[in-house]
Scaffold this active site. Structure first.
Site, mmCIF file in Angstrom:
data_model
loop_
_atom_site.group_PDB
_atom_site.id
_atom_site.type_symbol
_atom_site.label_atom_id
_atom_site.label_comp_id
_atom_site.label_asym_id
_atom_site.label_seq_id
_atom_site.Cartn_x
_atom_site.Cartn_y
_atom_site.Cartn_z
ATOM 1 N N ASP A 31 -60.038 -3.273 -33.154
ATOM 2 C CA ASP A 31 -58.667 -3.810 -33.238
ATOM 3 C C ASP A 31 -58.654 -5.323 -33.512
ATOM 4 O OD1 ASP A 31 -57.988 -1.215 -32.302
ATOM 5 O OD2 ASP A 31 -58.066 -1.888 -30.222
ATOM 6 N N GLU A 244 -49.137 3.007 -35.140
ATOM 7 C CA GLU A 244 -49.554 1.895 -34.251
ATOM 8 C C GLU A 244 -50.154 0.783 -35.108
ATOM 9 O OE1 GLU A 244 -52.451 3.614 -31.578
ATOM 10 O OE2 GLU A 244 -53.884 4.005 -33.166
HETATM 11 O O1 FUB Z 1 -58.021 0.211 -28.883
HETATM 12 C C1 FUB Z 1 -57.086 1.041 -28.232
HETATM 13 C C2 FUB Z 1 -56.063 1.522 -29.195
HETATM 14 O O2 FUB Z 1 -56.692 2.247 -30.248
HETATM 15 C C3 FUB Z 1 -55.308 0.444 -29.912
HETATM 16 O O3 FUB Z 1 -54.348 -0.183 -29.132
HETATM 17 C C4 FUB Z 1 -54.787 1.217 -31.060
HETATM 18 O O4 FUB Z 1 -54.243 0.465 -32.084
HETATM 19 C C5 FUB Z 1 -56.024 1.980 -31.468
HETATM 20 O O5 FUB Z 1 -56.880 1.218 -32.277
#
Ligand code: FUB
Length: 345
Positions: A31, A244
């Site tokens: 991320d 997301e």
């Molecule tokens: O790293 C945890 C979660 O997985 C992140 O918040 C999302 O965007 C995904 O990458």
């Protein structure tokens, strides 16, 4: 949905074709949110660990506890790990799951924005501050008022305003806020409260930040992502709808909102004329990587633009053990982004 099998992948072959290598190998990182501060490149990633939690569609296996900041002088240069910048045990309101963070700077203070679950199991977004871009960061006592869900990305516009983009489906809980307050029913079902396929998809959120960057200046608003006919993308449009990993950058005066489609594993983007949108869907930045999640940032460094992303190649496909990578982005003359296949090298 189950964890994708990686038994068929020849990792030696994949690594030969990969556009880039993990930036660091001594820890797992994911991320990546990237900024240039004082001429140096700083990456704010999640710090992946194996905490022994079983894989589920709520993301319980992403049980991260702290953040490390990485830096380098130039792309391809030595990558420095500055050690623990913030640990969950030092955040009074947060219990667990330190997911994707971002950072920004104002008047010589550096701000780390991060999501975590509070002691009621609700994702909130917090802020921590430092006099150094690499931390350590001192957290605020409470999470940001009216914050919820995950994946904050804080963009500074040319007029000096800062905006936070955020939200994430399933384990990220965005769907539980559809009525304006948290719906705790059916806690084990990640798809509970997701709209039906023919309804409009859930939308990411934006809020202008207060002058001190510690709170929102306004109640968060939804960001519209529209198709070529000016209609909202539908919930069943899994290849294009927001899931997301929000990110906002500017190119030639336009606002580019990019994000992950989650269960179809693309990084897509949409273009608009205002930080609040609406944004018109334009295409894909990145095709799927090895691993379930895809999450990125886009950062101009010198006269080039780079995509920071992650995959699970170093861990040979373990979903929650990812590694940050970087590759160049190219724009076409019409302002669209040339889609990147991460294994086309
Ligand atoms: O790293 C945890 C979660 O997985 C992140 O918040 C999302 O965007 C995904 O990458």
């Amino acid at each position: 949905m189950s964890e994708d099998s990686v038994d068929h992948i020849d990792f030696n072959d994949l690594n030969k074709k990969a556009l880039s290598k993990p930036l660091v190998k001594h820890i797992y990182t994911a991320d990546p949110s990237t900024h240039v501060f004082n001429g140096k490149i700083y990456i704010y990633p999640s710090h992946d660990i194996d905490a022994g939690e079983a894989f589920d569609d709520l993301g319980s296996h992403f049980a991260m506890e702290d953040y490390h900041v990485l830096s380098m002088d130039h792309i391809g240069g030595e990558v420095v790990d500055h050690g623990v910048a913030l640990h969950v045990k030092d955040v009074p309101w947060a219990e667990k799951q330190m997911w994707a963070p971002d950072a920004n700077e104002k008047d010589g203070i550096y701000y780390l924005f991060f999501p975590a679950k509070d002691y009621e199991g609700i994702f909130r977004i917090g802020v921590a501050t430092s006099h150094s871009p690499s931390g350590p960061f001192i957290p605020q006592y409470e999470a940001i008022k009216d914050s919820f869900s995950i994946d904050p990305a804080v963009f500074k516009d040319n007029d000096g305003s800062y905006y936070m983009y955020f939200g994430g489906l399933w384990g990220g809980q965005l769907q539980r806020w559809a009525t304006g307050s948290f719906n705790a029913d059916q806690p084990e079902i990640p798809t509970a409260f997701i709209p039906h396929d023919r309804e409009a998809a859930l939308l990411p959120m934006v809020a202008k930040m207060r002058n001190d960057l510690l709170e929102f200046e306004e109640k968060p608003k939804e960001i519209e992502i529209l198709d070529e006919n000016g209609n909202l993308l539908l919930a069943g449009d899994h290849d294009r709808r927001f899931f997301e990993a929000a990110w906002l950058h500017k190119h030639n005066g336009n606002y580019y909102f990019s994000y992950s489609t989650g269960d179809t594993h693309f990084i897509c983007y949409a273009i608009g004329e205002s930080p609040y949108g609406p944004f018109y869907y334009k295409g894909r930045v990145l095709t799927p990587v090895v691993g379930w999640t895809s999450h990125h940032s886009i950062c101009k460094i010198g006269d080039k633009t780079y995509l920071f992303y992650h995959d699970s190649s170093l861990s040979k496909g373990v979903t929650h053990l990812r590694s940050v990578k970087v590759t160049e982005i190219n724009y076409l003359d019409d302002g669209t982004i040339k889609t990147i296949d991460p294994y086309s090298g």
